[in-house]
Design an enzyme around this catalytic site. Structure first.
Site, short mmCIF file in Angstrom:
data_model
loop_
_atom_site.label_atom_id
_atom_site.label_comp_id
_atom_site.label_asym_id
_atom_site.label_seq_id
_atom_site.Cartn_x
_atom_site.Cartn_y
_atom_site.Cartn_z
N GLU A 42 0.84 -1.21 0.00
CA GLU A 42 0.00 0.00 0.00
C GLU A 42 0.86 1.25 0.00
OE1 GLU A 42 -3.25 0.40 -1.02
OE2 GLU A 42 -3.69 -1.07 0.53
N HIS A 43 0.44 2.23 -0.81
CA HIS A 43 1.18 3.48 -0.93
C HIS A 43 2.62 3.23 -1.42
CE1 HIS A 43 -1.42 6.77 0.32
NE2 HIS A 43 -1.93 5.99 1.24
N ASP A 47 2.83 2.27 -4.99
CA ASP A 47 2.69 2.21 -6.46
C ASP A 47 3.30 3.43 -7.14
OD1 ASP A 47 0.62 3.76 -5.36
OD2 ASP A 47 -0.72 3.36 -7.05
N ALA A 92 -16.73 2.08 -2.18
CA ALA A 92 -16.45 1.30 -0.97
C ALA A 92 -14.98 0.88 -0.90
CB ALA A 92 -17.35 0.07 -0.92
N GLY A 93 -14.17 1.41 -1.80
CA GLY A 93 -12.76 1.03 -1.80
C GLY A 93 -12.50 -0.27 -2.54
N LEU A 94 -13.49 -0.74 -3.29
CA LEU A 94 -13.34 -1.99 -4.04
C LEU A 94 -13.09 -1.73 -5.52
CD1 LEU A 94 -16.24 -3.95 -2.28
CD2 LEU A 94 -13.79 -4.13 -1.83
N GLU A 147 -9.46 7.31 -16.76
CA GLU A 147 -9.71 7.80 -15.39
C GLU A 147 -8.85 9.03 -15.09
OE1 GLU A 147 -10.49 4.74 -12.61
OE2 GLU A 147 -10.36 6.06 -10.87
N ASP A 168 -5.52 -1.17 -10.13
CA ASP A 168 -6.91 -1.63 -10.18
C ASP A 168 -7.27 -2.17 -11.56
OD1 ASP A 168 -6.70 -0.37 -7.77
OD2 ASP A 168 -8.15 1.23 -8.21
N TYR A 209 -2.89 12.93 0.59
CA TYR A 209 -2.34 12.04 -0.43
C TYR A 209 -1.23 12.79 -1.19
CZ TYR A 209 -2.21 8.91 -4.48
OH TYR A 209 -1.81 8.04 -5.47
P1 ADP Z 1 -14.32 3.18 -6.10
O1 ADP Z 1 -13.62 2.96 -7.40
O2 ADP Z 1 -13.43 2.92 -4.92
O3 ADP Z 1 -15.61 2.42 -6.00
P2 ADP Z 1 -14.43 5.83 -7.14
O4 ADP Z 1 -14.82 7.14 -6.55
O5 ADP Z 1 -13.08 5.70 -7.73
O6 ADP Z 1 -14.68 4.72 -6.02
O7 ADP Z 1 -15.45 5.44 -8.28
C1 ADP Z 1 -16.84 5.50 -8.04
C2 ADP Z 1 -17.50 6.23 -9.19
O8 ADP Z 1 -17.42 5.41 -10.38
C3 ADP Z 1 -18.97 6.46 -8.97
O9 ADP Z 1 -19.20 7.66 -8.26
C4 ADP Z 1 -19.48 6.53 -10.41
O10 ADP Z 1 -19.21 7.82 -10.96
C5 ADP Z 1 -18.61 5.53 -11.13
N1 ADP Z 1 -19.23 4.21 -11.18
C6 ADP Z 1 -18.73 3.08 -10.63
N2 ADP Z 1 -19.56 2.04 -10.86
C7 ADP Z 1 -20.62 2.52 -11.54
C8 ADP Z 1 -21.84 1.95 -12.06
N3 ADP Z 1 -22.12 0.66 -11.89
N4 ADP Z 1 -22.69 2.76 -12.72
C9 ADP Z 1 -22.41 4.06 -12.89
N5 ADP Z 1 -21.29 4.66 -12.42
C10 ADP Z 1 -20.41 3.91 -11.74
MG MG Z 2 -11.90 4.10 -8.00
#
Ligand code: ADP
Ligand code: MG
Length: 358
Positions: free
Chosen positions: A16-17, A19, A105-107, A142, A154, A206
């Protein structure tokens, strides 16, 4: 031409941290997947919708660029933009998101969405690109279209993972290696505890951690090659930050050696040491993460640590299957006793990477 494709979220076991410091990380893909139904169009239009976010996007490929489209559609449109920017022939699509990795959710629901889109577009437009190249397009989407910093872990694991394995990623060379990781076969589970806490200071902190790591590199060279003697020569304010990176990279190597020797149950102390380093030397933990980790250990986890950027988010706990209920219950009870919202606890099962479903 149309079909259904999906890509998984991920959990990082350790690393972690590191990369952004030429380090090693060891994520695995989880069973939760983002599913997209996609049809190829004859024109250059995009029609994007999701069961999980408000708003649709209806526009032309030529409109896509940094910051456009805004919101969730940028993750999808950005992939087409990045593939076109790399010189590939991509036309319009209709895309609907029907299932999802839990958002935020950090996934890594963001990478799952990008990667599901990427393999769909690769097949529909007959690009036949290597998955590493699709991963690069997802990272560009992204970073440049959505405008969110992401290192590439990821996307690599979402596209390259195989069931029953973690993916060792060398962020210096870009090389990856499949490492056996099947907790259930060893009578164990990886619990993911989402604290539901997101601290506002995360982004600024960060940047400060990255800057400290960059200063250390400027003084003693790549932390991938540095030892603790070199770290000891650094000024006191950046010394612990560099120490985290150097010791964390070593912990990843130790974890890989244990996993490749079939000694999965013995990685617990490495998870504990990773957490101590992230909390003490790197100072990116939070009271809620510390509570989750401490409580999980007391209730029977073999090792636990915060995962992700820190200041909230999720923790993982390597837990014997017969202690899963006890650990989940203890963490929920500890959060309730501290007046915190109920955390979400799930088992993360090492699963396959992105694929066509139908
Ligand atoms: P994480 O990747 O940890 O879940 P992020 O903030 O990086 O959190 O990404 C979440 C964002 O990605 C959401 O706010 C949305 O904009 C987009 N996203 C992810 N999954 C979906 C989905 N199934 N439908 C629409 N947008 C999504
Ligand atoms: Mg993300």
């Amino acid at each position: 031409m149309s079909g259904t494709w999906s890509a998984p979220g991920r959990v990082n076991i350790i690393g972690e941290h590191v990369d952004y410091a030429e380090g090693l990380c060891l994520p695995f893909a989880i069973a939760e997947r983002t599913v997209v139904q996609v049809s190829r169009r004859d024109d250059e239009r995009l029609h994007l919708s999701s069961d999980f976010e408000q708003g649709t996007f209806d526009g032309e490929l030529s409109e896509i660029g940094p910051g456009t489209p805004k919101g969730w559609a940028g993750y999808v449109a950005g992939v087409l933009w990045a593939l076109r920017a790399a010189g590939h022939r991509v036309g319009g699509i209709d895309l609907h998101v029907t299932a999802s990795v839990p958002l935020g959710a950090g996934l890594s629901s963001s990478a799952a969405l990008e990667c599901a889109t990427a393999i769909a577009v690769d097949e529909l437009f007959e690009l036949h690109l290597p998955r590493t190249e699709l991963a690069a397009a997802c990272v560009r989407a992204e970073n440049e279209v959505v405008g969110a910093a992401t290192g590439g872990m990821d996307q690599a694991v979402s596209l390259l993972a195989t069931a029953g394995h973690a993916l060792l990623i060398d962020t210096r060379s870009g090389d990856t290696r499949q490492v056996p990781f099947a907790p259930a076969e060893a009578g164990l589970a990886v619990l993911v505890i989402d604290t539901k806490v997101r601290h506002a200071l995360a982004d600024g902190q960060y940047g400060k951690r990255r800057a400290a790591v960059e200063e250390a590199v400027a003084r003693i060279g790549s932390l991938r090659d540095a030892d603790l003697a070199a770290v000891a020569t650094l000024p006191p304010q950046i010394r612990p930050r560099a120490r985290h990176v150097v010791t964390e990279i070593a912990r990843v190597q130790e974890a890989v050696a244990l996993l490749e020797a079939g000694r999965l149950a013995e990685i617990g102390p490495l998870l504990d040491a990773s957490h101590a380093s992230l909390a003490g030397d790197f100072e990116v933990s939070s009271p809620e993460l510390d509570l989750a980790v401490e409580t999980a250990r007391v209730a029977g986890a073999l090792g636990a640590r915060m995962v992700g950027g820190g200041f909230g988010g999720s923790a993982i706990a390597l837990t014997p299957l017969d202690r899963v209920d006890a650990v989940s219950h203890a963490v929920r009870a500890a959060f309730a006793a501290s007046g915190l919202a109920e955390p979400d606890v799930r088992i993360a099962e090492p699963s396959a990477g992105a694929a066509r479903d139908q």
